[in-house]
Write a protein that holds these residues in place. Structure first.
Motif, PDB file in Angstrom:
ATOM      1  N   VAL A 113      54.421   1.537 -85.133  1.00  0.00           N
ATOM      2  CA  VAL A 113      53.334   2.074 -84.300  1.00  0.00           C
ATOM      3  C   VAL A 113      52.185   1.069 -84.358  1.00  0.00           C
ATOM      4  N   GLU A 114      51.284   1.131 -83.377  1.00  0.00           N
ATOM      5  CA  GLU A 114      50.232   0.140 -83.280  1.00  0.00           C
ATOM      6  C   GLU A 114      49.197   0.266 -84.399  1.00  0.00           C
ATOM      7  N   SER A 115      48.295  -0.709 -84.417  1.00  0.00           N
ATOM      8  CA  SER A 115      47.239  -0.735 -85.434  1.00  0.00           C
ATOM      9  C   SER A 115      46.287   0.453 -85.270  1.00  0.00           C
ATOM     10  N   ALA A 139      50.542  -8.335 -65.269  1.00  0.00           N
ATOM     11  CA  ALA A 139      51.938  -8.231 -65.710  1.00  0.00           C
ATOM     12  C   ALA A 139      52.255  -6.831 -66.213  1.00  0.00           C
ATOM     13  N   LYS A 140      51.294  -6.204 -66.898  1.00  0.00           N
ATOM     14  CA  LYS A 140      51.510  -4.861 -67.449  1.00  0.00           C
ATOM     15  C   LYS A 140      51.268  -3.748 -66.445  1.00  0.00           C
ATOM     16  N   GLY A 141      50.505  -4.058 -65.388  1.00  0.00           N
ATOM     17  CA  GLY A 141      50.046  -2.995 -64.486  1.00  0.00           C
ATOM     18  C   GLY A 141      49.013  -2.129 -65.201  1.00  0.00           C
ATOM     19  N   ARG A 142      48.175  -2.782 -66.000  1.00  0.00           N
ATOM     20  CA  ARG A 142      47.214  -2.054 -66.833  1.00  0.00           C
ATOM     21  C   ARG A 142      45.906  -1.821 -66.092  1.00  0.00           C
ATOM     22  N   PRO A 143      45.320  -0.598 -66.208  1.00  0.00           N
ATOM     23  CA  PRO A 143      44.022  -0.348 -65.577  1.00  0.00           C
ATOM     24  C   PRO A 143      42.971  -1.289 -66.164  1.00  0.00           C
ATOM     25  N   LYS A 185      48.044   8.303 -69.812  1.00  0.00           N
ATOM     26  CA  LYS A 185      49.422   8.689 -70.097  1.00  0.00           C
ATOM     27  C   LYS A 185      50.109   7.480 -70.741  1.00  0.00           C
ATOM     28  N   HIS A 186      50.913   7.702 -71.766  1.00  0.00           N
ATOM     29  CA  HIS A 186      51.440   6.558 -72.509  1.00  0.00           C
ATOM     30  C   HIS A 186      52.748   6.928 -73.201  1.00  0.00           C
ATOM     31  N   TYR A 187      53.540   5.939 -73.502  1.00  0.00           N
ATOM     32  CA  TYR A 187      54.723   6.090 -74.354  1.00  0.00           C
ATOM     33  C   TYR A 187      55.803   6.984 -73.756  1.00  0.00           C
ATOM     34  N   PRO A 198      56.814   3.277 -73.572  1.00  0.00           N
ATOM     35  CA  PRO A 198      56.687   3.139 -75.034  1.00  0.00           C
ATOM     36  C   PRO A 198      56.432   1.680 -75.412  1.00  0.00           C
ATOM     37  N   SER A 199      55.653   1.449 -76.451  1.00  0.00           N
ATOM     38  CA  SER A 199      55.381   0.072 -76.886  1.00  0.00           C
ATOM     39  C   SER A 199      56.668  -0.577 -77.398  1.00  0.00           C
ATOM     40  N   PRO A 200      56.786  -1.909 -77.269  1.00  0.00           N
ATOM     41  CA  PRO A 200      58.016  -2.602 -77.656  1.00  0.00           C
ATOM     42  C   PRO A 200      58.050  -2.965 -79.134  1.00  0.00           C
ATOM     43  N   PRO A 212      47.456  -6.968 -75.626  1.00  0.00           N
ATOM     44  CA  PRO A 212      47.823  -5.554 -75.672  1.00  0.00           C
ATOM     45  C   PRO A 212      49.304  -5.475 -76.053  1.00  0.00           C
ATOM     46  N   SER A 213      49.819  -4.276 -76.261  1.00  0.00           N
ATOM     47  CA  SER A 213      51.258  -4.130 -76.491  1.00  0.00           C
ATOM     48  C   SER A 213      52.004  -4.651 -75.261  1.00  0.00           C
ATOM     49  N   ALA A 214      53.182  -5.285 -75.495  1.00  0.00           N
ATOM     50  CA  ALA A 214      53.878  -6.019 -74.422  1.00  0.00           C
ATOM     51  C   ALA A 214      54.853  -5.131 -73.641  1.00  0.00           C
ATOM     52  N   ASN A 215      54.364  -3.959 -73.218  1.00  0.00           N
ATOM     53  CA  ASN A 215      55.169  -3.046 -72.399  1.00  0.00           C
ATOM     54  C   ASN A 215      54.514  -2.895 -71.036  1.00  0.00           C
ATOM     55  N   LEU A 216      55.271  -2.419 -70.048  1.00  0.00           N
ATOM     56  CA  LEU A 216      54.633  -1.998 -68.807  1.00  0.00           C
ATOM     57  C   LEU A 216      53.727  -0.821 -69.148  1.00  0.00           C
TER      58      LEU A 216
HETATM   59 MG    MG Z   1      49.512  -0.256 -75.650  1.00  0.00          MG
END
Ligand code: MG
Ligand code: TXA
Length: 347
Positions: free
Chosen positions: A185-187, A61-65, A238-240, A156-158, A148-152
């Protein structure tokens, strides 16, 4: 495509665990579906950490590696003991001080969670969130929740349910909408298998807070040195990133005004990311967005990801951003900003 349900809940409602919305969302998790929910940091995309098929759905769903492991969310110490082989005294001290809260501990894994969660590592990242909706969902499902954070991946994280909806509508079974998250911001991710313990990702609990409790705390060299690979696999990606190129401008207002003037001459549409204190300092910019008060860094952390997403709606060609001190929560703010900017700094 699946139909994405939205369950609205009041995080302050009594006995959340037994409300129809939380029961419905928990039911989906038990069935192996994936569901987004608020935590005190950002929204997470949760699935049963013990079920390979659920965990695979999260990555998809995220397209996460697939080499980037997930954090397992728990509500009780019993759940931690089920997942990890040992909680040594320093980890126990951190747990007693900061849990429930925005701190993730990397501990030796017992092999109880799916291999996909740990991406094949011998360790597992565990966190006990303090958000009442997250806690209610973990308790109602009676599962350790990989989230994980619920973003593609890369976005940026939601920090709000509509951020999740924008990225993941049609890709996940549901979203529990509990309003805006708090920290923003995340933990903080801390590796407890090293001596001293090592910060793998700065976040909601500052290094200063950790040092006060356990004394020695190291920083992963991979966070700051380009010749070192970060130990948290996710930190190398690459992120956010907003759609426009973003540039950090540490020298501040005057330099940003100069850059805006030059870019405007070239016919480009320019955004500036600023603070309450400086909101009137950029009259020539096309879009000026305020991410909080410089004098209250927690407000900047709270708004940062929402502001990065809002720039995408404004169709700017470039974003110039003020920067912040790296004290306390500032370290996490600057880490996220420099990733959002892809490391582009204008001295
Ligand atoms: Mg994340
Ligand atoms: O605040 C948060 O931590 C949010 C909410 C939803 O809890 N979650 C979150 O998850 O940010 P995610 O997947 O976006 O980030 C997890 C980070 C990644 O950088 C990952 O590489 C690292 O933790 N990580 C997970 N397991 C690890 C492990 N066993 N060893 C080292 N790093 C690990």
């Amino acid at each position: 495509m699946v139909e994405t349900q939205v369950w609205r809940v009041d995080p302050n409602a009594p006995d959340l665990e037994h409300t129809p919305q939380i029961i419905a969302a928990a039911e989906k998790l038990v069935q192996g579906e994936i569901v987004a929910f608020p935590t005190e940091t950002v929204y997470g995309l949760g699935g049963n950490a013990k079920l390979q098929d659920s965990v695979r759905k999260i990555y998809e769903a995220k397209g996460r590696p697939s080499d980037n492991p997930l954090i397992v969310h728990v509500a009780t110490l019993e759940q931690v003991r089920d997942i990890c082989t040992e909680i040594h005294p320093i980890a126990k001290k951190l747990i007693d001080t900061f849990w429930p809260g925005p701190l993730t501990l990397v501990l030796p894994s017992r092999g109880e969670v799916s291999n996909a969660v740990t991406a094949g590592l011998s360790t597992v990242a565990v966190r006990m969130p303090s958000h009442p909706v997250a806690r209610a969902l973990i308790l109602a499902s009676n599962l350790p929740i990989a989230a994980p954070s619920a973003n593609l991946s890369g976005r940026p994280s939601p920090t709000r349910a509509d951020h999740v909806f924008y990225d993941l509508d049609g890709r996940i079974a549901g979203i529990v909408d509990g309003g805006e998250t708090g920290v923003g911001v995340e933990s903080t991710v801390v590796d407890c298998t090293t001596t001293p313990i090592t910060i793998l990702r700065p976040g909601g609990i500052s290094k200063e807070q950790l040092v006060e409790v356990v004394g020695a705390v190291a920083d992963d060299p991979g966070l700051t040195r380009s010749d070192q690979i970060p130990k948290a696999p996710g930190m190398k990606y690459k992120h956010y990133a907003p759609q426009a190129m973003m540039y950090l401008v540490p020298s501040g207002k005057e330099k940003i005004c100069e850059l805006v003037a030059t870019e405007k001459n070239n016919g480009r549409r320019i955004g500036v990311l600023t603070t309450e204190e400086n909101r009137d300092s950029y009259p020539d910019a096309d879009v000026v967005l305020v991410c909080g008060k410089r004098s209250e860094p927690a407000t900047v952390a709270h708004n940062l990801f929402d502001v990065l997403r809002r720039f995408d709606q404004k169709n700017v060609d470039a974003i110039y951003s003020e920067t912040f001190s790296e004290e306390g929560i500032g370290k996490a703010i600057m880490n996220r900003m420099s990733k959002a900017a892809g490391g582009r700094i204008i001295e």
